[in-house]
Write an enzyme that holds these catalytic residues in place. Structure first.
Site, PDB file in Angstrom:
ATOM      1  N   LYS A  76      -6.476   2.581   9.325  1.00 55.26           N
ATOM      2  CA  LYS A  76      -5.722   3.628   8.631  1.00 55.26           C
ATOM      3  C   LYS A  76      -6.505   4.194   7.447  1.00 55.26           C
ATOM      4  CE  LYS A  76      -2.849   0.660   5.654  1.00 55.26           C
ATOM      5  NZ  LYS A  76      -3.346   1.165   4.365  1.00 55.26           N
ATOM      6  N   ASP A  77      -7.568   3.492   7.022  1.00 55.80           N
ATOM      7  CA  ASP A  77      -8.407   3.981   5.927  1.00 55.80           C
ATOM      8  C   ASP A  77      -9.577   4.827   6.419  1.00 55.80           C
ATOM      9  OD1 ASP A  77      -6.891   2.626   4.019  1.00 55.80           O
ATOM     10  OD2 ASP A  77      -8.123   0.812   4.159  1.00 55.80           O
ATOM     11  N   ARG A 120       2.146   9.666   2.168  1.00 55.43           N
ATOM     12  CA  ARG A 120       3.038   9.665   3.332  1.00 55.43           C
ATOM     13  C   ARG A 120       4.342   8.952   3.025  1.00 55.43           C
ATOM     14  NH1 ARG A 120       4.365   5.570   6.739  1.00 55.43           N
ATOM     15  NH2 ARG A 120       2.725   4.264   5.839  1.00 55.43           N
ATOM     16  N   ARG A 121       4.242   7.729   2.486  1.00 56.64           N
ATOM     17  CA  ARG A 121       5.456   6.972   2.204  1.00 56.64           C
ATOM     18  C   ARG A 121       6.314   7.668   1.155  1.00 56.64           C
ATOM     19  NH1 ARG A 121       2.121   1.310   2.046  1.00 56.64           N
ATOM     20  NH2 ARG A 121       2.450   0.649   4.206  1.00 56.64           N
ATOM     21  N   ARG A 146      -0.964   1.350  -7.276  1.00 51.55           N
ATOM     22  CA  ARG A 146      -2.236   0.971  -6.673  1.00 51.55           C
ATOM     23  C   ARG A 146      -2.391  -0.542  -6.656  1.00 51.55           C
ATOM     24  NH1 ARG A 146      -6.762   3.671  -7.036  1.00 51.55           N
ATOM     25  NH2 ARG A 146      -7.452   1.979  -5.688  1.00 51.55           N
ATOM     26  N   ARG A 202       0.564  -5.645  -6.157  1.00 55.63           N
ATOM     27  CA  ARG A 202       1.817  -4.890  -6.068  1.00 55.63           C
ATOM     28  C   ARG A 202       3.026  -5.801  -6.253  1.00 55.63           C
ATOM     29  NH1 ARG A 202       0.588  -0.403  -1.285  1.00 55.63           N
ATOM     30  NH2 ARG A 202      -1.655  -0.341  -1.653  1.00 55.63           N
ATOM     31  N   CYS A 212      -6.144  11.785   2.898  1.00 56.71           N
ATOM     32  CA  CYS A 212      -5.187  11.128   2.000  1.00 56.71           C
ATOM     33  C   CYS A 212      -4.329  12.148   1.253  1.00 56.71           C
ATOM     34  CB  CYS A 212      -5.934  10.253   0.987  1.00 56.71           C
ATOM     35  SG  CYS A 212      -6.357   8.617   1.606  1.00 56.71           S
TER      36      CYS A 212
END
Length: 316
Positions: free
Chosen positions: A91-92, A140-141, A158, A164, A251
């Protein structure tokens, strides 16, 4: 072709980021190669490479350059021959490959779902009180959340999974989203995460997939990686990444997609959103497996054409 196996005297050098999740992915790659060729752990050398995405902590990555921030430094060392393979969270990965490199090996895909995480007694976004704060660094989220709950507030969040979780404990936000794949690979399923059905939150393109990159001309390594490649994951990612490419995704664009296989058919769902969550365009289509990439390209073009002027900054 007779393969030359890595050995303690001539180990295969594996390039990776240094986060706990990145290392878990590198360890999985090493373990699969060890099992495939009956090799000792000493036949591999895991090299941790600092990337720009790891070093930049004071602002959102979309303000600093996008997806390549997590891959370029590793790819530079791969091109230079300092490492033999690079292990990436797919996904990166940007959709364009650097000249001289090939990405044609994918490990079996993990759980693709996002997870809702809160230290309070809340298990989904619908039960959050009005004005609650969600921490996320994902455009996106954020867009998907605000599309469903425009009353909520978001803050930049981040860091790796451990960072997190600490921020949640410090009260920086009431809740956050994490990828189930990362939690599973880190064996952190006890953090109180609630998986979100993909019908409620479509994941990022290639979420849950690990890709292994090599040099084009390194045919011995190509032969080693062939033993690891999971073809169903490759087909699914061909559709999703073609969808992303057709939308010129990065991104800075809220894009989600998920391909699923059913016998000889592939079903692709995709969506694009305004960054502020005020509008979402989505669709789904089926195709034969051999047309996976074309399905992704076609759907991307359709949604791009449907988007009104100004939907994204790059659509005119």
């Amino acid at each position: 072709m007779t393969l030359t196996h890595p050995s303690p005297a001539n180990p295969l050098k594996i390039g990776t980021r240094g986060s706990p999740l990145a290392l878990a992915q590198a360890f999985e790659t090493r373990a699969r190669l060890m099992a495939a060729f009956d090799l000792p752990e000493s036949a591999f050398d895991i090299k941790v490479i600092s990337t720009a995405g790891d070093r930049i902590q004071d602002r959102a990555l979309r303000e600093a350059g996008g997806k390549g921030l997590f891959t370029t430094d590793i790819e530079d060392q791969l091109i230079a021959g300092d490492v033999d393979i690079a292990v990436h969270s797919m996904k990166d990965m940007p959709v364009d490959q650097p000249v001289g490199l090939t990405l044609d090996c994918y490990l079996p895909r993990e759980d693709v779902r996002d997870a809702f995480v809160s230290l309070n007694d809340v298990t989904n976004i619908h039960d959050l009180p009005e004005g609650a704060v969600l921490g996320t660094s994902s455009l996106r989220r954020r867009a998907q959340l605000l599309y469903k709950r425009p009353d909520l507030r978001t803050v930049e969040f981040r860091g790796n999974v451990q960072t997190r979780m600490k921020k949640l404990g410090d009260g920086v936000a009431d809740c956050t989203f994490l990828a189930m794949a990362g939690l599973n690979r880190l064996e952190m399923t006890s953090v109180g995460a609630t998986p979100i059905d993909t019908r409620d939150m479509l994941p990022a393109v290639a979420q849950g997939a690990i890709g292994i990159e090599r040099r084009d001309d390194d045919m011995n390594t190509a032969g080693l990686l062939e033993a690891l490649h999971h073809k169903p994951t490759g087909v699914r990612l061909a559709a999703e990444r073609a969808f992303l490419a057709a939308l010129d995704g990065s991104c800075q664009t809220p894009i989600a997609a998920l391909a699923e296989l059913d016998g000889t058919t592939i079903h692709l769902r995709g969506e694009i959103l305004r960054p502020d969550g005020t509008e979402c365009l989505s669709m789904g289509q089926d195709a034969p497996l051999e047309d996976a990439a074309q399905l992704g390209r076609d759907m991307g073009k359709i949604l791009r054409a449907r988007a009104p002027k100004g939907f994204f900054g790059w659509i005119h």
